[in-house]
Design an enzyme around this catalytic site. Structure first.
Site, PDB file in Angstrom:
ATOM      1  N   TRP A  61      24.571 -38.964   0.868  1.00 39.06           N
ATOM      2  CA  TRP A  61      24.108 -37.977   1.832  1.00 39.06           C
ATOM      3  C   TRP A  61      25.238 -37.056   2.244  1.00 39.06           C
ATOM      4  O   TRP A  61      26.404 -37.321   1.957  1.00 39.06           O
ATOM      5  CB  TRP A  61      23.391 -38.612   3.022  1.00 39.06           C
ATOM      6  CG  TRP A  61      24.080 -39.768   3.726  1.00 39.06           C
ATOM      7  CD1 TRP A  61      25.342 -40.229   3.510  1.00 39.06           C
ATOM      8  CD2 TRP A  61      23.514 -40.592   4.745  1.00 39.06           C
ATOM      9  NE1 TRP A  61      25.598 -41.282   4.328  1.00 39.06           N
ATOM     10  CE2 TRP A  61      24.504 -41.536   5.113  1.00 39.06           C
ATOM     11  CE3 TRP A  61      22.300 -40.621   5.392  1.00 39.06           C
ATOM     12  CZ2 TRP A  61      24.283 -42.506   6.088  1.00 39.06           C
ATOM     13  CZ3 TRP A  61      22.095 -41.589   6.374  1.00 39.06           C
ATOM     14  CH2 TRP A  61      23.067 -42.517   6.712  1.00 39.06           C
ATOM     15  N   HIS A  69      21.512 -17.921  11.124  1.00 38.53           N
ATOM     16  CA  HIS A  69      21.143 -16.717  10.364  1.00 38.53           C
ATOM     17  C   HIS A  69      21.816 -16.691   8.989  1.00 38.53           C
ATOM     18  O   HIS A  69      22.273 -15.663   8.521  1.00 38.53           O
ATOM     19  CB  HIS A  69      21.454 -15.463  11.190  1.00 38.53           C
ATOM     20  CG  HIS A  69      20.661 -15.420  12.462  1.00 38.53           C
ATOM     21  ND1 HIS A  69      19.511 -14.657  12.609  1.00 38.53           N
ATOM     22  CD2 HIS A  69      20.805 -16.104  13.627  1.00 38.53           C
ATOM     23  CE1 HIS A  69      19.010 -14.860  13.829  1.00 38.53           C
ATOM     24  NE2 HIS A  69      19.771 -15.734  14.460  1.00 38.53           N
ATOM     25  N   HIS A  73      16.273 -16.755   6.004  1.00 41.49           N
ATOM     26  CA  HIS A  73      16.130 -17.221   7.384  1.00 41.49           C
ATOM     27  C   HIS A  73      15.158 -16.381   8.198  1.00 41.49           C
ATOM     28  O   HIS A  73      14.774 -15.291   7.811  1.00 41.49           O
ATOM     29  CB  HIS A  73      17.495 -17.311   8.066  1.00 41.49           C
ATOM     30  CG  HIS A  73      18.126 -15.995   8.384  1.00 41.49           C
ATOM     31  ND1 HIS A  73      18.886 -15.299   7.463  1.00 41.49           N
ATOM     32  CD2 HIS A  73      18.115 -15.229   9.511  1.00 41.49           C
ATOM     33  CE1 HIS A  73      19.308 -14.173   8.016  1.00 41.49           C
ATOM     34  NE2 HIS A  73      18.853 -14.092   9.258  1.00 41.49           N
ATOM     35  N   ASP A  75      14.100 -14.754  11.982  1.00 40.53           N
ATOM     36  CA  ASP A  75      14.626 -14.214  13.243  1.00 40.53           C
ATOM     37  C   ASP A  75      13.562 -14.349  14.327  1.00 40.53           C
ATOM     38  O   ASP A  75      12.431 -13.871  14.165  1.00 40.53           O
ATOM     39  CB  ASP A  75      14.955 -12.721  13.106  1.00 40.53           C
ATOM     40  CG  ASP A  75      16.290 -12.463  12.420  1.00 40.53           C
ATOM     41  OD1 ASP A  75      16.961 -13.421  12.004  1.00 40.53           O
ATOM     42  OD2 ASP A  75      16.644 -11.272  12.302  1.00 40.53           O
ATOM     43  N   HIS A  79      16.609 -13.426  19.353  1.00 39.26           N
ATOM     44  CA  HIS A  79      17.794 -12.989  18.602  1.00 39.26           C
ATOM     45  C   HIS A  79      18.327 -11.668  19.149  1.00 39.26           C
ATOM     46  O   HIS A  79      19.515 -11.399  19.065  1.00 39.26           O
ATOM     47  CB  HIS A  79      17.413 -12.853  17.125  1.00 39.26           C
ATOM     48  CG  HIS A  79      18.502 -12.364  16.230  1.00 39.26           C
ATOM     49  ND1 HIS A  79      19.806 -12.785  16.346  1.00 39.26           N
ATOM     50  CD2 HIS A  79      18.485 -11.488  15.185  1.00 39.26           C
ATOM     51  CE1 HIS A  79      20.540 -12.200  15.407  1.00 39.26           C
ATOM     52  NE2 HIS A  79      19.763 -11.396  14.703  1.00 39.26           N
ATOM     53  N   HIS A 207      15.302  -4.782  14.300  1.00 38.16           N
ATOM     54  CA  HIS A 207      15.590  -5.850  15.265  1.00 38.16           C
ATOM     55  C   HIS A 207      15.129  -5.440  16.669  1.00 38.16           C
ATOM     56  O   HIS A 207      14.490  -6.214  17.379  1.00 38.16           O
ATOM     57  CB  HIS A 207      17.092  -6.152  15.290  1.00 38.16           C
ATOM     58  CG  HIS A 207      17.576  -6.928  14.114  1.00 38.16           C
ATOM     59  ND1 HIS A 207      17.918  -6.341  12.920  1.00 38.16           N
ATOM     60  CD2 HIS A 207      17.757  -8.257  13.945  1.00 38.16           C
ATOM     61  CE1 HIS A 207      18.309  -7.283  12.073  1.00 38.16           C
ATOM     62  NE2 HIS A 207      18.223  -8.453  12.662  1.00 38.16           N
TER      63      HIS A 207
HETATM   64 MN    MN Z   1      18.884 -12.928  11.225  1.00 36.94          MN
END
Ligand code: MN
Length: 257
Positions: A61, A69, A73, A75, A79, A207
């Site tokens: 492991w 991020h 990924h 958001d 964020h 964003h």
């Molecule tokens: Mn991001």
């Protein structure tokens, strides 16, 4: 047959295909680079805990670390400063229903091949809708650029004046939110905004507007060339990180053949 039985038999027969839209988490996969006065995201790191050896004779492991991020990924609204007070704005608070839903793909690959700073505009969206119909409410909208086929330095595409990669204009993002009430917006590049997105008003409009409206983002997507323009279903469930602003995740699409 029940709806779920139809889905299961479609998966078994191949009538429903699963497309993996995820890059492999790898220390070499680029993460966004901000101007040096700002804090920086960490790349993916993996250390071996044991590998069937004296540290653990029957098991292997790893410990892993990364930014929220890093890699392919999600958001969350929290964020961005515009989304900091949005209810249920962090990944642990978003209702699970948001993680499975319809998806449409706007193919900008030709334009992006000719212009690293290619912009998705309201005119392009109007052209897409005249071919494919109105973007349904609560759908994911993905901007295909084939940017995911780039490797190494070509991916961030940094120049003296910063990164150059395609993205939406403020007008395009506002149209998708205000006129189509989308669920979220996804890209193949390192962010939902263009590389030069700092120069728009407001800066980083995808964003700013998406998260201010409680919408979601996906970035570093792959294999968008394997999706139809309409009709697929996206599964994008971030890790349930307490107060998390985003999360690496496995993004899958179900496509009917
Ligand atoms: Mn991001």
């Amino acid at each position: 047959m029940s709806t779920l039985n139809m889905l299961v038999s479609g998966l078994a027969s191949g009538a429903v295909r699963i497309v993996d839209l995820t890059h492999t988490l790898d220390p070499d996969f680029p993460v966004i680079v901000l101007p040096p006065e700002f804090g920086q995201c960490a790349r993916f790191r993996m250390e071996e805990v044991s590998a069937y050896d004296h540290r653990g004779p029957a098991w292997k492991w790893h410990n892993i670390s990364m930014s929220e991020h890093t890699g392919t990924h999600f958001d969350a609204p929290s964020h961005w400063i515009s989304g900091k007070d949005v209810p249920n704005g962090s990944v642990d608070e978003i209702p699970a229903e948001a993680f499975v839903g319809p998806v449409v793909v706007i193919d900008c690959s030709k334009g992006a091949a000719e212009n690293d700073d290619f912009e998705l505009t309201p005119e392009i969206i109007a052209g897409w809708e005249s071919d494919h119909g109105r973007i349904p409410a609560d759908a994911w909208v993905l901007m295909r650029t084939d940017w995911s086929k780039r490797r190494g330095a070509e991916y961030l595409n940094m120049r003296a004046d910063g990164p150059h990669s395609p993205g939406p204009t403020p007008e395009a993002i506002r149209f998708l939110i205000e006129e189509r009430n989308i669920r979220g917006f996804g890209t193949e590049t390192v962010g939902t905004d263009a590389g030069q997105g700092a120069h728009y008003v407001p800066p980083y409009p995808a964003h700013y507007f998406l998260h201010g409206a409680g919408k979601y983002g996906l970035q570093c997507l792959a294999n968008l060339d394997q999706l139809p323009a309409t009709g697929a279903v996206l599964i994008a469930a971030p890790l349930k990180i307490k107060n998390g602003t985003g999360s690496p995740l496995r993004v899958l699409a179900m496509v009917a053949e």
